[in-house]
Design an enzyme around this catalytic site. Sequence first.
Site, mmCIF file in Angstrom:
data_model
loop_
_atom_site.group_PDB
_atom_site.id
_atom_site.type_symbol
_atom_site.label_atom_id
_atom_site.label_comp_id
_atom_site.label_asym_id
_atom_site.label_seq_id
_atom_site.Cartn_x
_atom_site.Cartn_y
_atom_site.Cartn_z
ATOM 1 N N HIS A 130 2.195 4.471 -6.658
ATOM 2 C CA HIS A 130 1.687 5.028 -7.646
ATOM 3 C C HIS A 130 0.434 4.585 -8.991
ATOM 4 O O HIS A 130 1.153 3.048 -8.614
ATOM 5 C CB HIS A 130 3.210 5.825 -8.534
ATOM 6 C CG HIS A 130 2.829 6.344 -9.843
ATOM 7 N ND1 HIS A 130 3.148 5.690 -11.137
ATOM 8 C CD2 HIS A 130 1.979 7.197 -10.564
ATOM 9 C CE1 HIS A 130 3.029 6.528 -11.919
ATOM 10 N NE2 HIS A 130 2.492 6.875 -11.508
ATOM 11 N N SER A 131 -0.052 4.867 -9.373
ATOM 12 C CA SER A 131 -0.935 4.843 -10.413
ATOM 13 C C SER A 131 -1.054 3.083 -9.538
ATOM 14 O O SER A 131 -2.196 2.761 -8.742
ATOM 15 C CB SER A 131 -0.201 4.546 -11.921
ATOM 16 O OG SER A 131 -1.451 3.618 -12.453
#
Length: 669
Positions: free
Chosen positions: A322-323
């Site tokens: 994520h990210s």
Amino acid sequence: MNVVEPYEPVQHHWFYNQQTDSKDSWQPFSREDSQRLEEAYSRVGKKEKDEVVVATDGRRYDVRLRERQRYSVYWEQKPAEVRRCSWFHKGNKDLNYTPYSEDLSDFLEDAYMIAMTLNEWKQNVELPTGDTVILHNPKLMMQYPSSCKEFPPSPNERTQPRTLKRGTENIPVEIPEGEPEMVDHLVFMVHGIGPACDIRLRGIVQCVNEFRNASNSLLKSHFRQSEGSCIIGRVEYLPVNWHKVLHGETIGVDKDIERITLPSISRLRQFSNDTVLDLFFYNSATYCQTIVDTVASEINRLHSLFLQRHPDFTGHASLVGHSLGSLILFDLLTNQETDADGTPHELREDAHVDPGCGSYESLEEVLKGHGLEEHLNTLHREQMDMESLMLCSEKDLKDIGIPLGPRKKMMNCVKKWKHSRSGSGHAAKNETHSPSLGMRNEHHTPTTSAVDYQHFDVGIGQVSIDYPQLAFHPQAFFAMGSPIGMFLIVRGLKRIDPNYSFPTCKSFYNIFHPFDPVAYRIEPMILPQDMDLPPMLIPHHKGRKRMHLELKEGLTRVSSDLLGSLRMVWQSISQVPAPALAEGGISSMTPTDEAEVSPMEQEERNFPKVGTLNRGRRIDFVLQETPIESFNEYLFAIQSHLCYWESEDTALLVLREIYGNIPARNTNF
């Protein structure tokens, strides 16, 4: 004549105390786990001296019966108290029932048994704590504090009695059924910047738990549990936490930053130090090495531990980032090294290395050659061999008690070994590896030329570090809310070679919310510039599209049809020949409905091949915004970047890749 109901022993259920904000929150074990605990309790008895350990929660936790403590296996977490529960109490202002201690429960059960056997109720029972319990009848039992002198209390006396309940069947509690024992697939989930991962400021462990719960529910509701001889188990998701190591006392970076932080707007500055600075740390050679080493070593540690606890596991593993976590995994996967037969460089049993560093089979020779033989027992105690040493970070060696000096020597040996492998392997890299990413020169005609991505120094932001190797080949890599595309362009990479694929991972999905301010696309870097290909729309887990998107698309279609009709009328007035009408009229302008009703796989086939990062399939996948989000995309921008952990649509896409051709029901997949 009243018929006396026979006494039946109470059914016990096991609970654990999951404290939230320093407040007790007793949660029930699943029915299967509680039954295992009860069987172990009955088998060993209260006088058993040896500790008995029972694995619970999909083997992610161990319960030590004698200690009455629940310990996490894969991540650091404070042990939780465990109780064998049968009696519960609740005050007027309490939201949930709290279990009594086991001794008090036994005391109350004895009093209840006497009342039932003799059919004598409305008896006062004094507890060891000094409080008084009145058993009015089997359904009405109250506890009064010791300060209450009269029983029953007078109406004017200010008392706060507590309600008593016997057995879990008499309290409002949802007891989970439990998870399938068989694990089909293992997924490691890497977080982005900061310690909090979602809008509720929960950590990576809680967010992964949320994603796992969504996955388990979707497996039950969307996938057939038996297809011939194929029986579906479950997918295990494990969190990979690198932020804690980077900001821990060992690295000491937080103390250094704190010394130079201004005192004003302290909360905002603290938030910035905990989150935004992670981006700068990753672009620093020193801390980038720490982050990448931490992620790789943690994934390998979790993978090894999982195999120990699931010796019958025969499935594959995948990665989710994520990210910033997705960028870390992208760089890590890009720099995995394999030989011609597909075996990872650093995992070959017959690998030869620098004589000064020994080989995988000669850990003793390596230590003796560097005067480190006194630490051999320490490494053997941790079941370490040369292969394990190559996967260790400096923090791992420190954790097992290796002093600073010997620790540095061991890490230097590992570094020499890696350089010796890269020196002999780079010459044949184009023959044994997948094609490199490629680049476009700033001052020449756009072309695709081979570059060594590991030492790529065009542009800014890409640092040269030693990338560790994973102990397995991932089946797929899922990037959620990912800035990968933006970072590649900042580093000077304008185009990804269509023939490029990860050396050890053949599937790549770039998943994003349409309003996510951090997410960027990948496909435009692979496709020709003149090709405008929209991202694949991820179907809603309860149907193909949300109603407001169907309405918006319907209005767009009506407008298109109206314009087509007006154009045809105008062309008729202008006396355009009939063949021209067939080419430019309504028949060619009205979109067909085939793509609207066909499955997602059929829709993918309607598009051209998109490189080889995902085996020629689509890479960019966009979630559908909710109706309330569609009113103001700016208002929900931050939330959209943190929504993936709770997104059932994302979880279903992951399951679709994992289970492949196994049919799903109640969905257009």
